[in-house]
Design a protein around this motif. Sequence first.
Motif, mmCIF file in Angstrom:
data_model
loop_
_atom_site.group_PDB
_atom_site.id
_atom_site.type_symbol
_atom_site.label_atom_id
_atom_site.label_comp_id
_atom_site.label_asym_id
_atom_site.label_seq_id
_atom_site.Cartn_x
_atom_site.Cartn_y
_atom_site.Cartn_z
ATOM 1 N N VAL A 14 0.865 -1.189 0.000
ATOM 2 C CA VAL A 14 0.000 0.000 0.000
ATOM 3 C C VAL A 14 0.892 1.226 0.000
ATOM 4 C CG1 VAL A 14 -1.966 -1.094 1.142
ATOM 5 C CG2 VAL A 14 -0.166 -0.039 2.535
ATOM 6 N N LEU A 15 0.299 2.383 -0.171
ATOM 7 C CA LEU A 15 1.064 3.634 -0.163
ATOM 8 C C LEU A 15 1.461 4.001 1.263
ATOM 9 C CD1 LEU A 15 -1.164 5.722 -2.603
ATOM 10 C CD2 LEU A 15 0.830 4.303 -3.169
ATOM 11 N N ALA A 16 2.652 4.583 1.396
ATOM 12 C CA ALA A 16 3.141 5.020 2.706
ATOM 13 C C ALA A 16 2.876 6.513 2.881
ATOM 14 C CB ALA A 16 4.640 4.749 2.814
ATOM 15 N N PRO A 17 2.391 6.934 4.056
ATOM 16 C CA PRO A 17 2.216 8.369 4.313
ATOM 17 C C PRO A 17 3.535 9.117 4.129
ATOM 18 C CG PRO A 17 1.232 7.045 6.063
ATOM 19 C CD PRO A 17 2.039 6.102 5.213
ATOM 20 N N SER A 18 3.428 10.362 3.662
ATOM 21 C CA SER A 18 4.630 11.144 3.342
ATOM 22 C C SER A 18 4.785 12.364 4.236
ATOM 23 C CB SER A 18 4.569 11.595 1.882
ATOM 24 O OG SER A 18 5.665 12.438 1.557
ATOM 25 N N THR A 19 6.009 12.820 4.310
ATOM 26 C CA THR A 19 6.284 14.096 4.965
ATOM 27 C C THR A 19 5.787 15.256 4.113
ATOM 28 O OG1 THR A 19 8.492 14.022 3.968
ATOM 29 C CG2 THR A 19 8.277 13.228 6.230
ATOM 30 N N GLY A 53 5.026 8.865 0.443
ATOM 31 C CA GLY A 53 6.468 8.913 0.703
ATOM 32 C C GLY A 53 7.186 7.644 0.315
ATOM 33 N N GLY A 54 6.418 6.638 -0.112
ATOM 34 C CA GLY A 54 6.974 5.355 -0.503
ATOM 35 C C GLY A 54 5.859 4.334 -0.540
ATOM 36 N N VAL A 55 6.219 3.072 -0.390
ATOM 37 C CA VAL A 55 5.219 2.014 -0.304
ATOM 38 C C VAL A 55 5.508 1.150 0.908
ATOM 39 C CG1 VAL A 55 4.711 1.947 -2.771
ATOM 40 C CG2 VAL A 55 6.499 0.470 -1.851
ATOM 41 N N VAL A 56 4.455 0.547 1.440
ATOM 42 C CA VAL A 56 4.567 -0.353 2.584
ATOM 43 C C VAL A 56 4.274 -1.765 2.095
ATOM 44 C CG1 VAL A 56 3.691 -0.965 4.862
ATOM 45 C CG2 VAL A 56 3.856 1.442 4.198
ATOM 46 N N PHE A 57 5.268 -2.640 2.185
ATOM 47 C CA PHE A 57 5.098 -4.031 1.781
ATOM 48 C C PHE A 57 4.554 -4.847 2.956
ATOM 49 C CE2 PHE A 57 8.222 -2.507 -1.295
ATOM 50 C CZ PHE A 57 7.721 -3.037 -2.480
ATOM 51 N N TYR A 100 6.628 -18.401 12.877
ATOM 52 C CA TYR A 100 5.305 -17.830 13.147
ATOM 53 C C TYR A 100 5.332 -16.916 14.371
ATOM 54 C CZ TYR A 100 0.318 -17.510 14.137
ATOM 55 O OH TYR A 100 -0.948 -17.038 14.377
ATOM 56 N N SER A 101 6.139 -17.274 15.334
ATOM 57 C CA SER A 101 6.195 -16.495 16.577
ATOM 58 C C SER A 101 6.684 -15.074 16.354
ATOM 59 C CB SER A 101 7.097 -17.194 17.599
ATOM 60 O OG SER A 101 8.404 -17.377 17.065
ATOM 61 N N ASP A 102 7.435 -14.837 15.277
ATOM 62 C CA ASP A 102 7.893 -13.472 14.973
ATOM 63 C C ASP A 102 6.759 -12.586 14.482
ATOM 64 O OD1 ASP A 102 10.430 -14.117 15.725
ATOM 65 O OD2 ASP A 102 11.329 -13.953 13.725
ATOM 66 N N GLY A 103 5.731 -13.205 13.915
ATOM 67 C CA GLY A 103 4.599 -12.440 13.420
ATOM 68 C C GLY A 103 4.831 -11.844 12.044
ATOM 69 N N PRO A 104 3.844 -11.108 11.538
ATOM 70 C CA PRO A 104 3.969 -10.477 10.216
ATOM 71 C C PRO A 104 4.764 -9.181 10.291
ATOM 72 C CG PRO A 104 1.836 -9.974 11.153
ATOM 73 C CD PRO A 104 2.521 -10.889 12.132
ATOM 74 N N TYR A 105 5.096 -8.658 9.125
ATOM 75 C CA TYR A 105 5.846 -7.400 9.035
ATOM 76 C C TYR A 105 5.184 -6.474 8.024
ATOM 77 C CZ TYR A 105 9.778 -9.932 11.213
ATOM 78 O OH TYR A 105 10.577 -10.665 12.054
ATOM 79 N N ARG A 106 5.246 -5.191 8.321
ATOM 80 C CA ARG A 106 4.941 -4.154 7.334
ATOM 81 C C ARG A 106 6.206 -3.319 7.184
ATOM 82 N NH1 ARG A 106 -1.334 -2.024 8.153
ATOM 83 N NH2 ARG A 106 -2.238 -4.081 8.581
ATOM 84 N N ILE A 107 6.754 -3.324 5.990
ATOM 85 C CA ILE A 107 8.047 -2.687 5.736
ATOM 86 C C ILE A 107 7.884 -1.517 4.769
ATOM 87 C CG2 ILE A 107 10.383 -3.018 4.884
ATOM 88 C CD1 ILE A 107 9.805 -4.549 7.464
ATOM 89 N N ALA A 108 8.186 -0.307 5.236
ATOM 90 C CA ALA A 108 8.073 0.897 4.406
ATOM 91 C C ALA A 108 9.396 1.173 3.703
ATOM 92 C CB ALA A 108 7.675 2.093 5.266
ATOM 93 N N VAL A 109 9.319 1.260 2.369
ATOM 94 C CA VAL A 109 10.504 1.566 1.552
ATOM 95 C C VAL A 109 10.331 2.963 0.956
ATOM 96 C CG1 VAL A 109 11.824 0.908 -0.495
ATOM 97 C CG2 VAL A 109 10.900 -0.869 1.017
ATOM 98 N N PRO A 110 11.289 3.875 1.131
ATOM 99 C CA PRO A 110 11.162 5.250 0.638
ATOM 100 C C PRO A 110 11.029 5.318 -0.884
ATOM 101 C CG PRO A 110 12.950 5.079 2.232
ATOM 102 C CD PRO A 110 12.531 3.672 1.903
ATOM 103 N N GLN A 111 10.295 6.306 -1.360
ATOM 104 C CA GLN A 111 10.098 6.468 -2.802
ATOM 105 C C GLN A 111 11.381 6.839 -3.522
ATOM 106 O OE1 GLN A 111 9.907 9.550 -4.715
ATOM 107 N NE2 GLN A 111 10.575 10.889 -3.029
#
Length: 277
Positions: free
Chosen positions: A211-216, A222-226, A236-247
């Motif tokens: 999805v789109l990442a909020p920007s300054t 400001g980028g995308v969130v994977f 599984y114990s680590d759980g999911p991740y949302r990783i924001a990569v700058p545009q």
Amino acid sequence: MTSTVRLLLLSAAVAATVAACQRREDKAETAPPAPIAAAPVDPAAAGAPMSFDSKTQYATVKLTLPDALKSKPDLHAPLYAAAVRDLRQFSEGAQADLSEAGGGPNPYEKTIAFDPGAETGKLFSLVRTDFEYTGGAHPNTSFSAVLWDKAMKKRLGFADLFRPGADLSGLNKALCDAANAAKQARSPGSETATPDGKMWTCPKAVSTPFVLAPSTTPGKAGGVVFLIGAYQIGPYSDGPYRIAVPQSVFRSLLNPAYADEFAGAPVKAGDVTPKAG
């Protein structure tokens, strides 16, 4: 017949014709207007509910949608219909499974929740989270995403946002590096994910929902969130991740039609996974 009589008869005929015409005109003026056919109703414009839930002895299912969809009926209606269809199919499957097994101590459970990502002048994004429990050690959670062109009123995919044939190696490396940094922060010393890892493999941008990442910069992304599910880069114990990569990492790879929707930097880069609770 005298000329006088002929004149009188002609005058009477003319008068009768005029009177008949007048009666037809009067009737036309007073006749009710023809009925106007009702315009067909657009199902999307008619609106759709913001939630759905159903509970049987076999399954409990629930859907929630964000208020941001209310202003986007062309997206709202099909998303609602598709999610409800998924939930009903799940309920039917639960009934078949549990009936065949002679019942079970607990019904199956499935929820679908949509949450908004960032929005720009042209683009709107949503995270879809599917939670399922059908028995076993733990439930399963999966992610998908919606990227919507507001003017064109259509969903976009990776191939729409990025240029055809773009070299994604730099974007893939940035995603992998950020994911590994997040993984080490949660589980120090754990095995690193690599592009060809036997245990944990780096996610690839083209096949990972985002999805789109909020920007300054207001009004821009400001980028995308994977969206990386549990089990993809760790246990599984680590759980999911949302990783924001700058545009700035992928700006040169963008389709020119959407490049202007990106500017600034993500409000937060790296691991932006919501905290539990």
